[in-house]
Design a protein around this motif. Structure first.
Motif, short mmCIF file in Angstrom:
data_model
loop_
_atom_site.label_atom_id
_atom_site.label_comp_id
_atom_site.label_asym_id
_atom_site.label_seq_id
_atom_site.Cartn_x
_atom_site.Cartn_y
_atom_site.Cartn_z
N ARG A 296 0.63 -1.15 -0.01
CA ARG A 296 0.00 0.25 -0.07
C ARG A 296 0.98 1.32 0.06
O ARG A 296 1.79 1.34 0.85
N ILE A 297 0.48 2.09 -0.72
CA ILE A 297 0.83 3.73 -0.38
C ILE A 297 -0.31 4.70 -0.09
O ILE A 297 -1.40 4.66 -0.70
N PHE A 298 -0.32 5.01 1.01
CA PHE A 298 -1.18 5.70 1.67
C PHE A 298 -0.65 7.31 1.85
O PHE A 298 0.36 7.62 2.33
N ASP A 299 -1.52 8.06 1.32
CA ASP A 299 -1.16 9.46 0.89
C ASP A 299 -2.37 10.27 1.93
O ASP A 299 -3.39 10.18 1.75
N TYR A 300 -1.41 11.25 2.60
CA TYR A 300 -2.15 12.09 3.42
C TYR A 300 -2.69 13.62 2.84
O TYR A 300 -3.16 14.35 3.58
#
Length: 261
Positions: free
Chosen positions: A62-66
Motif C-alpha cells: 500500500r501507498i497511503f497519501d495524507y
C-alpha cells in the motif's frame, strides 16, 4: 536513539526525499520494529526509473497519501504494480508547502499565517477524530494483509510525523525516541527547507523571515502538542487507541507480535 539508525534508514532515492524505513527502532520492552514493513516519505511524484526499481524491491502492498485533493492532483503518486494507492486527507486547509513552488500569487499576508501558533494549532487538531489516521490504523490492525506500507504527505514531516507517532506509540516506542525520529526530518529535509526559505525571502524583512524560518522548522513543542491533545481528551494513549481506532490491548498485542522482533 542512535542517529546512525535514522541515517541508515533513509532510502537513497533521486526523486524523493525523507523516504525512510521505520524499522530498527527499539521499543520500551527491548523489542525492535522489524525493517521492511513500515515506511514514511515525502511526495513520490518525481521518482525516477531507478527509484522505482528500489521501491519495487520493498514489495509494498500500500501507498497511503495524507495530502489534500488539489495537492495530490498536482503531484500524483506513481502507480506501481501490485500496490494499492489510497488517499485520505489529514486536513482541509491549504498549507504553505502546497503552493511554495507552483504558485506565485501568494503574498506576505499568506505566508505570515504560518507561525508557531499556527503549527501548534494544527498539531493539536490532527490526532483527534481524524478519518485519515483511522484508515491508517485500520491497515495496522491487519499487518499481515496490509504491510509493507508507506505513508506520506508532501514533506513527510507534519502529517506523516503525527501518523508515525501514532504507529510508534502503538508499538511501544518511548516518546523520547519518537521525538528524535520526528526531529530527524529537519536533517533529512535540510535542502528542501532551504529551497522554501529562499522562495519566501521575498515576502519578509530580515527579522520576519528569521521568525518564519524558526517557526517552519520542526520543533519539539509541535509533536508534544499532538501527544498532549490525546492525553487531554482521553486521559492516556491506551484509551485513545481503543476509542479512536478500536484497538484493544489484545489487538495491540497482535500487531506487536507481527511487527516487532
Amino acid at each position: 536513539m542512535n542517529e546512525n539508525i535514522m541515517i541508515n534508514n533513509i532510502l537513497p532515492l533521486t526523486g524523493a526525499v525523507n523516504f525512510r524505513d521505520m524499522g530498527g527502532i527499539q521499543t520500551a520492552d527491548g523489542r525492535t520494529i522489524k525493517k521492511g514493513l513500515l515506511f514514511r516519505a515525502a511526495a513520490l511524484t518525481d521518482l525516477t526509473a531507478d527509484d522505482i526499481v528500489q521501491i519495487s524491491a520493498l514489495n509494498l502492498k500500500r501507498i497511503f497519501d495524507y495530502r489534500r485533493f488539489e495537492e495530490a492532483n498536482r503531484q500524483p503518486d506513481p502507480i506501481l504494480e501490485s500496490v494499492i494507492n489510497e488517499r485520505i486527507s489529514v486536513m482541509d486547509e491549504e498549507n504553505v508547502i502546497n503552493n511554495i513552488f507552483v504558485n506565485n500569487q501568494f503574498d506576505q499576508q499568506y505566508y505570515r499565517k504560518f507561525t508557531r501558533a499556527h503549527f501548534l494549532k494544527i498539531y493539536t487538531e490532527m490526532p483527534i477524530n481524524n478519518p485519515s489516521y483511522k484508515r491508517l490504523m485500520n491497515f495496522l490492525k491487519k499487518p499481515k494483509e496490509n504491510l509493507p506500507l508507506v505513508h506520506h504527505c508532501t514533506g513527510g514531516r507534519d502529517r506523516t510525523g503525527v501518523g508515525a507517532m501514532i504507529i510508534q506509540m502503538t508499538l511501544g516506542v518511548p516518546f523520547e525516541t519518537i521525538m528524535e525520529d520526528y526531529l530527524f526530518s529537519n536533517h533529512a529535509l535540510e535542502n528542501y527547507h532551504n529551497k522554501i526559505f529562499h522562495k519566501t525571502a521575498a515576502f519578509f524583512n530580515e527579522t520576519e523571515h528569521k521568525e518564519f524560518r524558526e517557526s517552519f522548522l520542526l520543533q519539539e513543542d509541535y509533536l508534544l502538542a499532538s501527544k498532549q491533545a490525546i492525553e487531554q481528551k482521553y486521559g492516556n494513549f491506551d484509551y485513545y487507541l481503543e476509542k479512536e481506532f478500536q484497538i484493544t490491548e489484545q489487538v495491540r498485542n497482535e500487531i506487536q507480535e507481527v511487527v516487532l522482533a
